[in-house]
Design an enzyme around this catalytic site. Structure first.
Site, PDB file in Angstrom:
ATOM      1  N   ASP A  13      45.691  67.992 -45.229  1.00 16.14           N
ATOM      2  CA  ASP A  13      45.173  69.074 -46.072  1.00 16.14           C
ATOM      3  C   ASP A  13      44.651  68.423 -47.341  1.00 16.14           C
ATOM      4  O   ASP A  13      45.415  68.050 -48.229  1.00 16.14           O
ATOM      5  CB  ASP A  13      46.286  70.076 -46.384  1.00 16.14           C
ATOM      6  CG  ASP A  13      45.870  71.130 -47.415  1.00 16.14           C
ATOM      7  OD1 ASP A  13      44.656  71.250 -47.676  1.00 16.14           O
ATOM      8  OD2 ASP A  13      46.756  71.815 -47.959  1.00 16.14           O
ATOM      9  N   LYS A  76      36.938  67.791 -55.114  1.00 21.88           N
ATOM     10  CA  LYS A  76      36.592  68.736 -54.043  1.00 21.88           C
ATOM     11  C   LYS A  76      35.596  69.790 -54.526  1.00 21.88           C
ATOM     12  O   LYS A  76      34.844  70.347 -53.744  1.00 21.88           O
ATOM     13  CB  LYS A  76      37.873  69.408 -53.533  1.00 21.88           C
ATOM     14  CG  LYS A  76      37.710  70.238 -52.274  1.00 21.88           C
ATOM     15  CD  LYS A  76      39.065  70.701 -51.787  1.00 21.88           C
ATOM     16  CE  LYS A  76      38.962  71.586 -50.550  1.00 21.88           C
ATOM     17  NZ  LYS A  76      40.290  71.982 -50.055  1.00 21.88           N
ATOM     18  N   GLU A 181      40.935  75.898 -43.264  1.00 23.69           N
ATOM     19  CA  GLU A 181      42.285  75.972 -43.841  1.00 23.69           C
ATOM     20  C   GLU A 181      43.056  77.232 -43.425  1.00 23.69           C
ATOM     21  O   GLU A 181      44.217  77.134 -43.019  1.00 23.69           O
ATOM     22  CB  GLU A 181      42.193  75.847 -45.364  1.00 23.69           C
ATOM     23  CG  GLU A 181      41.808  74.433 -45.817  1.00 23.69           C
ATOM     24  CD  GLU A 181      41.469  74.346 -47.291  1.00 23.69           C
ATOM     25  OE1 GLU A 181      41.587  75.377 -47.992  1.00 23.69           O
ATOM     26  OE2 GLU A 181      41.074  73.259 -47.749  1.00 23.69           O
ATOM     27  N   ASP A 207      44.621  82.818 -48.585  1.00 22.90           N
ATOM     28  CA  ASP A 207      44.780  81.421 -48.993  1.00 22.90           C
ATOM     29  C   ASP A 207      44.144  81.195 -50.358  1.00 22.90           C
ATOM     30  O   ASP A 207      42.931  81.012 -50.470  1.00 22.90           O
ATOM     31  CB  ASP A 207      44.150  80.503 -47.942  1.00 22.90           C
ATOM     32  CG  ASP A 207      44.352  79.024 -48.253  1.00 22.90           C
ATOM     33  OD1 ASP A 207      44.988  78.708 -49.281  1.00 22.90           O
ATOM     34  OD2 ASP A 207      43.884  78.184 -47.467  1.00 22.90           O
TER      35      ASP A 207
END
Length: 626
Positions: A13, A76, A181, A207
């Site tokens: 992850d 990211k 994800e 999420d």
């Protein structure tokens, strides 16, 4: 379907603020979250550069306040984006490190490393974090690891997914699969709870992480996990909540203390860390205090903040999350009353106001908290990795069906997009659509492939283009365009001119903004150089520590009155002189190479061995006399 791979595969992850790695353990029949060398199950997605070394993870984050301009985080948020992107421009204002425009408008991170200015693409920074996660796994498994399933936000576009793949290549990883994800989190939840499931069950995954936000609706029936719809925001998360608090307290400090810290990177880094801690505390307390000693000009920062104040600062962002939830259910044509389980994933999902709004939206439904929000995604990725590992007979027999996060189509006359595959279409999928030549007597027809939801083609993300040869004829020549997406999300587009049978196939690899083969090769070589530098630094530190321990031991031996009394004065002076040499070397540690410390250690050992031999000899003589 993706080909199965040989050897152990891990699940990673790759998070905005924290990353996590897991592996399927056949003997326990479950995925195992792997702790790092600090004993932590999640690792900060930080990379720091100093005058002497490169730091990754906890070590990088721990020194962020003292080295803000050379400590990189949030990579990211840059990956797969253009420097001119308004989102990137907004983020740059908040980061203590420098970001400039590189070739092809690619954002480049500027740091000072070993006294030199270095430029890094976001893919390189991400590759360093991926390398760290691989090393954590290798240490746990005591064997090399090459294969990995990497997770990305469901709403990552093709550019961001391709950039993540490039980061994996630079890190020396073989990408077995990229998995969304929320889908990975659903696998973790479904595996741990499917014994309690009866019939078909609609599971909603919420999420909310450090930098991205995704929601997905899945239907779980037995071993089948089918994604019905997904929605999200690749630029919404805990970092944004921290920034709201940071900006608020910068203004408060300016107003009350008449001091502006907005241009002080070190002060901002320390205050941001304090704001993040306060955010976490406010998840279980109603009030806390933000304290930073001597934040600027020797003035202490001390302000109290309540949960209500924090919620007021971020309420528009929290409500934005609920808008996304509603959009996902609308796309899935599912009523909120038909959702059986609402599962919280991501650290920011712990925020009480977020949970309250979500529970209100689903009319009081209890939220599922049976899985660890920080680890669920890595757990699911490890399960997917096990499924794709050759010869793994112990992995659960699951069938995963994901969807396309964005619509895919081609540009037509007037800069309009004609959608071939709508968003939230289950993959793999193959669809055809008829078109016609737009002008008279063309010899080539340009096919431009886009992804996105805007009406104007140019407002969407261009994935690639190719030309189809056609016979010279009036406009309206029939052309058939076919879009084919496989289970790995790889898009193949073909166009065929129906009258003459001319055909052209192309695999869309999104060359727009993609790292070239030459750039990837250069980054691979540099990654090896950085790895060698890290290893050399580690050896140097180990040699220094060994020398320091031995010198300390010799000093203590000299303090022993019995031993000191037996050593000749000239020998004692020789030992003390050798210890001084060692101490001077250690004080000037950055100026010497590893072998200098090793040679000094060998010299100390030789001297001490001689002294020990003399003492033993004296002892034997005394015993003989006796």
């Amino acid at each position: 379907m993706a080909k199965k791979c040989d050897g152990t595969s891990i699940g990673i992850d790759l998070g905005t603020t924290y990353s996590c790695v897991a592996v399927w353990q056949a003997q326990n029949n479950r995925a195992e979250i792997i702790h790092n060398e600090q004993g932590n199950r999640v690792t900060p997605s930080y990379v720091a550069f100093t005058n002497h070394q490169r730091l990754i993870g906890d070590a990088a984050r721990n020194q962020a306040a003292s080295n803000p301009s050379n400590t990189v985080f949030d990579a990211k948020r840059l990956i797969g984006r253009k420097y001119s992107d308004s989102i990137v421009q907004d983020d740059i204002k908040l980061w203590p490190f420098k970001v400039i425009a590189g070739s092809d408008d690619r954002p480049m991170i500027v740091v000072m490393y070993k006294g030199e200015e270095k430029h890094f693409a976001a893919e390189e920074i991400s590759s360093m974090i991926l390398t760290k996660m691989r090393e954590i796994a290798e240490s746990f498994l005591a064997s090399p690891v090459k294969n990995a399933v990497i997770t990305v936000p469901a709403y990552f576009n093709d550019s961001q997914r391709q950039a993540t793949k490039d980061a994996g290549v630079i890190a020396g990883l073989n990408f077995v699969r990229i998995i969304n994800e929320p889908t990975a989190a659903a696998v973790a939840y479904g595996l741990q709870n499917r014994a309690n499931f009866v019939g078909k069950r609609n599971v909603f995954i919420f999420d909310l992480g450090g930098g991205t936000f995704d929601v997905s609706l899945l239907t779980i029936k037995g071993d089948n996990f089918e994604v019905k719809a997904t929605a999200g925001d690749t630029h919404l998360g805990g970092e944004d909540f921290d920034s709201r608090m940071l900006n608020h307290f910068v203004q408060e400090f300016r107003k009350k203390k008449r001091v502006d810290i907005s241009g002080n990177p070190r002060a901002l880094r320390r205050l941001r860390s304090a704001c993040e801690r306060a955010k976490r505390i406010l998840s279980f307390e109603i009030e806390t205090t933000i304290e930073v000693d001597a934040i600027c000009q020797g003035i202490d920062f001390c302000y109290s903040v309540t949960r209500a104040q924090f919620e007021l600062l971020n309420i528009d962002l929290f409500r934005k999350c609920m808008d996304t939830v509603e959009r996902c259910l609308t796309d899935a044509s599912t009523d909120k009353s038909d959702v059986h389980d609402v599962v919280l994933v991501g650290g920011s999902s712990r925020i009480p106001k977020v949970k309250e709004l979500l529970q209100d939206f689903f009319k009081g439904k209890d939220l599922c908290k049976t899985i660890n929000p920080d680890e669920a995604v890595a757990y699911g990725a490890a399960v997917q990795a096990a499924l794709l590992s050759q010869g793994n007979r112990f992995a659960p027999n699951l069938v995963l069906s994901d969807v396309t996060p964005l619509s895919l189509g081609i540009s037509t006359k007037g800069d309009l997009i004609s959608v071939v595959i709508p968003k939230n279409t289950t993959i793999p999928v193959k669809k055809e659509s008829p078109y016609s030549s737009p002008e008279d007597y063309l010899s080539l027809v340009s096919i431009k492939v886009y992804e996105g939801e805007r009406t104007r083609a140019s407002d969407n993300n261009l994935l690639g283009s190719f030309n189809l040869s056609v016979p010279s004829a009036p406009r309206g020549l029939p052309i058939n365009v076919c879009f084919d997406i496989d289970a790995d999300g790889i898009l193949n587009v073909s166009a065929k001119e129906e009258t003459g049978g001319n055909k052209k196939d192309v695999t869309i690899a999104n060359e727009i903004g993609k790292l070239s083969a030459v750039e990837i090769e250069r980054m691979l070589l540099e990654a090896e150089i950085y790895k060698a530098e890290d290893m050399n630094h580690k050896k140097k530190v180990e040699a220094m520590n060994a020398l320091d321990r031995y010198a300390y031991m010799m000093e203590n031996e000299l303090k022993d009155t019995i031993i000191s009394a037996k050593i000749l004065p000239q020998v004692e002076q020789e030992v003390k002189a050798a210890i001084r040499v060692a101490r001077n070397l250690l004080d000037d540690k950055q100026q010497e190479e590893t072998n200098v410390f090793e040679n000094c250690l060998n010299m100390l050992k030789s001297i001490f061995k001689t002294v020990t031999a003399e003492l033993n000899s004296d002892k034997e003589n005394v015993e003989d006399d006796y």
